[in-house]
Scaffold this motif. Structure first.
Motif, PDB file in Angstrom:
ATOM      1  N   GLY A 142       0.586  -1.284   0.035  1.00  0.00           N
ATOM      2  CA  GLY A 142      -0.053  -0.010   0.058  1.00  0.00           C
ATOM      3  C   GLY A 142       1.004   1.341   0.085  1.00  0.00           C
ATOM      4  N   LYS A 143       2.193   1.139  -0.059  1.00  0.00           N
ATOM      5  CA  LYS A 143       3.076   2.268  -0.174  1.00  0.00           C
ATOM      6  C   LYS A 143       3.807   2.316  -1.460  1.00  0.00           C
ATOM      7  CE  LYS A 143       3.430   2.739   4.758  1.00  0.00           C
ATOM      8  NZ  LYS A 143       4.484   2.855   6.090  1.00  0.00           N
ATOM      9  N   GLU A 144       4.464   3.683  -1.701  1.00  0.00           N
ATOM     10  CA  GLU A 144       5.267   4.062  -2.685  1.00  0.00           C
ATOM     11  C   GLU A 144       6.684   3.398  -2.503  1.00  0.00           C
ATOM     12  OE1 GLU A 144       3.243   8.024  -4.331  1.00  0.00           O
ATOM     13  OE2 GLU A 144       5.267   8.015  -3.579  1.00  0.00           O
ATOM     14  N   ARG A 145       7.328   3.104  -3.821  1.00  0.00           N
ATOM     15  CA  ARG A 145       8.459   2.495  -3.634  1.00  0.00           C
ATOM     16  C   ARG A 145       9.575   3.514  -3.090  1.00  0.00           C
ATOM     17  NH1 ARG A 145      10.738  -0.969  -8.844  1.00  0.00           N
ATOM     18  NH2 ARG A 145       8.852  -1.661  -8.171  1.00  0.00           N
ATOM     19  N   GLU A 146      10.405   3.269  -2.146  1.00  0.00           N
ATOM     20  CA  GLU A 146      11.125   3.976  -1.111  1.00  0.00           C
ATOM     21  C   GLU A 146      12.645   3.720  -1.330  1.00  0.00           C
ATOM     22  OE1 GLU A 146      11.686   4.696   3.643  1.00  0.00           O
ATOM     23  OE2 GLU A 146      10.849   2.838   2.824  1.00  0.00           O
ATOM     24  N   PHE A 147      13.464   4.666  -1.468  1.00  0.00           N
ATOM     25  CA  PHE A 147      14.775   4.512  -1.571  1.00  0.00           C
ATOM     26  C   PHE A 147      15.453   4.154  -0.523  1.00  0.00           C
ATOM     27  CE2 PHE A 147      19.033   5.066  -2.856  1.00  0.00           C
ATOM     28  CZ  PHE A 147      19.886   5.689  -1.644  1.00  0.00           C
ATOM     29  N   VAL A 148      16.473   2.771  -0.404  1.00  0.00           N
ATOM     30  CA  VAL A 148      16.870   2.308   0.849  1.00  0.00           C
ATOM     31  C   VAL A 148      18.525   2.674   0.873  1.00  0.00           C
ATOM     32  CG1 VAL A 148      17.544   0.189   2.142  1.00  0.00           C
ATOM     33  CG2 VAL A 148      15.428   0.506   0.858  1.00  0.00           C
ATOM     34  N   PHE A 190      14.056  -4.674  -3.893  1.00  0.00           N
ATOM     35  CA  PHE A 190      14.237  -4.349  -4.987  1.00  0.00           C
ATOM     36  C   PHE A 190      15.880  -3.882  -5.291  1.00  0.00           C
ATOM     37  CE2 PHE A 190      10.160  -5.158  -6.918  1.00  0.00           C
ATOM     38  CZ  PHE A 190       9.464  -4.613  -6.159  1.00  0.00           C
ATOM     39  N   CYS A 191      16.607  -4.720  -6.264  1.00  0.00           N
ATOM     40  CA  CYS A 191      17.688  -4.179  -6.313  1.00  0.00           C
ATOM     41  C   CYS A 191      17.701  -3.222  -7.894  1.00  0.00           C
ATOM     42  CB  CYS A 191      19.123  -5.147  -6.451  1.00  0.00           C
ATOM     43  SG  CYS A 191      18.826  -6.582  -7.663  1.00  0.00           S
ATOM     44  N   ALA A 192      18.492  -2.526  -8.037  1.00  0.00           N
ATOM     45  CA  ALA A 192      18.706  -1.731  -9.092  1.00  0.00           C
ATOM     46  C   ALA A 192      19.855  -1.251  -9.605  1.00  0.00           C
ATOM     47  CB  ALA A 192      17.665  -0.311  -8.955  1.00  0.00           C
ATOM     48  N   ALA A 193      20.108  -0.838 -11.002  1.00  0.00           N
ATOM     49  CA  ALA A 193      21.235  -0.618 -11.401  1.00  0.00           C
ATOM     50  C   ALA A 193      21.071   0.452 -12.757  1.00  0.00           C
ATOM     51  CB  ALA A 193      21.998  -1.839 -11.977  1.00  0.00           C
ATOM     52  N   GLY A 194      22.125   1.148 -12.761  1.00  0.00           N
ATOM     53  CA  GLY A 194      22.061   2.340 -13.593  1.00  0.00           C
ATOM     54  C   GLY A 194      23.216   3.123 -13.539  1.00  0.00           C
ATOM     55  N   ARG A 195      23.075   4.505 -14.377  1.00  0.00           N
ATOM     56  CA  ARG A 195      24.190   5.519 -14.226  1.00  0.00           C
ATOM     57  C   ARG A 195      23.644   6.480 -13.656  1.00  0.00           C
ATOM     58  NH1 ARG A 195      28.605   4.384 -17.084  1.00  0.00           N
ATOM     59  NH2 ARG A 195      28.931   6.527 -17.499  1.00  0.00           N
ATOM     60  N   ILE A 241      20.695  10.139  -6.935  1.00  0.00           N
ATOM     61  CA  ILE A 241      21.202   8.660  -6.727  1.00  0.00           C
ATOM     62  C   ILE A 241      19.972   8.226  -5.977  1.00  0.00           C
ATOM     63  CG2 ILE A 241      22.189   9.102  -4.421  1.00  0.00           C
ATOM     64  CD1 ILE A 241      24.669   7.296  -5.783  1.00  0.00           C
ATOM     65  N   THR A 242      19.133   8.855  -5.396  1.00  0.00           N
ATOM     66  CA  THR A 242      17.760   8.510  -4.694  1.00  0.00           C
ATOM     67  C   THR A 242      16.950   8.218  -5.315  1.00  0.00           C
ATOM     68  OG1 THR A 242      17.216  10.550  -3.861  1.00  0.00           O
ATOM     69  CG2 THR A 242      19.020   9.396  -2.273  1.00  0.00           C
ATOM     70  N   LYS A 243      16.565   8.659  -6.625  1.00  0.00           N
ATOM     71  CA  LYS A 243      15.630   8.316  -7.496  1.00  0.00           C
ATOM     72  C   LYS A 243      15.507   7.167  -8.441  1.00  0.00           C
ATOM     73  CE  LYS A 243      15.563  13.494  -7.680  1.00  0.00           C
ATOM     74  NZ  LYS A 243      14.508  13.500  -6.642  1.00  0.00           N
ATOM     75  N   GLU A 244      14.418   6.655  -8.179  1.00  0.00           N
ATOM     76  CA  GLU A 244      13.779   5.604  -9.198  1.00  0.00           C
ATOM     77  C   GLU A 244      14.341   5.768 -10.342  1.00  0.00           C
ATOM     78  OE1 GLU A 244       9.662   4.580  -7.136  1.00  0.00           O
ATOM     79  OE2 GLU A 244      10.174   3.263  -8.701  1.00  0.00           O
ATOM     80  N   SER A 245      13.961   6.952 -11.099  1.00  0.00           N
ATOM     81  CA  SER A 245      14.110   7.185 -12.567  1.00  0.00           C
ATOM     82  C   SER A 245      15.978   6.911 -12.951  1.00  0.00           C
ATOM     83  CB  SER A 245      13.594   8.520 -12.840  1.00  0.00           C
ATOM     84  OG  SER A 245      14.002   9.524 -12.043  1.00  0.00           O
ATOM     85  N   SER A 246      16.279   7.162 -11.872  1.00  0.00           N
ATOM     86  CA  SER A 246      18.093   7.109 -12.175  1.00  0.00           C
ATOM     87  C   SER A 246      18.394   5.607 -12.644  1.00  0.00           C
ATOM     88  CB  SER A 246      18.705   7.500 -10.983  1.00  0.00           C
ATOM     89  OG  SER A 246      18.553   9.021 -10.928  1.00  0.00           O
ATOM     90  N   TYR A 247      17.513   4.570 -12.355  1.00  0.00           N
ATOM     91  CA  TYR A 247      18.088   3.271 -12.726  1.00  0.00           C
ATOM     92  C   TYR A 247      17.349   2.661 -13.902  1.00  0.00           C
ATOM     93  CZ  TYR A 247      20.208   4.292  -8.179  1.00  0.00           C
ATOM     94  OH  TYR A 247      21.075   4.899  -7.214  1.00  0.00           O
ATOM     95  N   GLY A 248      17.888   2.032 -14.660  1.00  0.00           N
ATOM     96  CA  GLY A 248      17.192   1.638 -15.825  1.00  0.00           C
ATOM     97  C   GLY A 248      16.950   0.148 -15.631  1.00  0.00           C
TER      98      GLY A 248
END
Length: 124
Positions: free
Chosen positions: A41-47, A94-99, A105-112
């Motif tokens: 029920g919550k939005e995705r959060e940076f860890v 969730f793990c994420a990777a990108g540039r 660096i804390t934003k979801e959109s930074s990771y593809g």
């Protein structure tokens, strides 16, 4: 780039748990690896995030002092050591990777690239 997360499970409050995320494919282009989580029920959060160049680490306020992110260049992996777990840490991680650039660096959109998620449940 493919990401495979593992290590989730059911633990009690105060326990520790370690998550792993292995990257495969054309991972040489990746400069940053991160963990996000999403509770019901919550939005995705940076860890937490880890920059390959220099090894700098960044944490969300809710996990500072309790969680530690680390990376392994040889294994192309990122880890999340979670200590002093609380019921509010219950989420799919969730793990994420990108540039990512530093300011984002804390934003979801930074990771593809994203892994499939692993469930962490902390009972009280």
């Amino acid at each position: 780039v493919q990401l495979q997360a593992s290590g989730g499970g059911l633990v009690r409050a105060g326990d520790s748990l370690s998550l792993s995320c292995a990257a495969s494919g054309s991972s040489f282009s990746i400069s940053g690896l991160a963990w996000f989580r999403q509770a019901p029920g919550k939005e995705r959060e940076f860890v937490a995030a880890f920059r390959r160049s220099g090894g700098s680490t960044y944490y969300g306020d809710s996990v500072k002092g309790r969680f530690t992110i680390s990376g392994d260049k040889v294994k192309n992996a990122v880890y999340l050591q979670m200590n002093s777990l609380k019921p509010e840490d219950t989420a799919v991680y969730f793990c994420a990777a990108g540039r990512p650039i530093l300011s984002s660096i804390t934003k979801e959109s930074s990771y593809g690239y994203w892994g499939q998620g692993t469930l962490v449940t902390v009972s009280s």
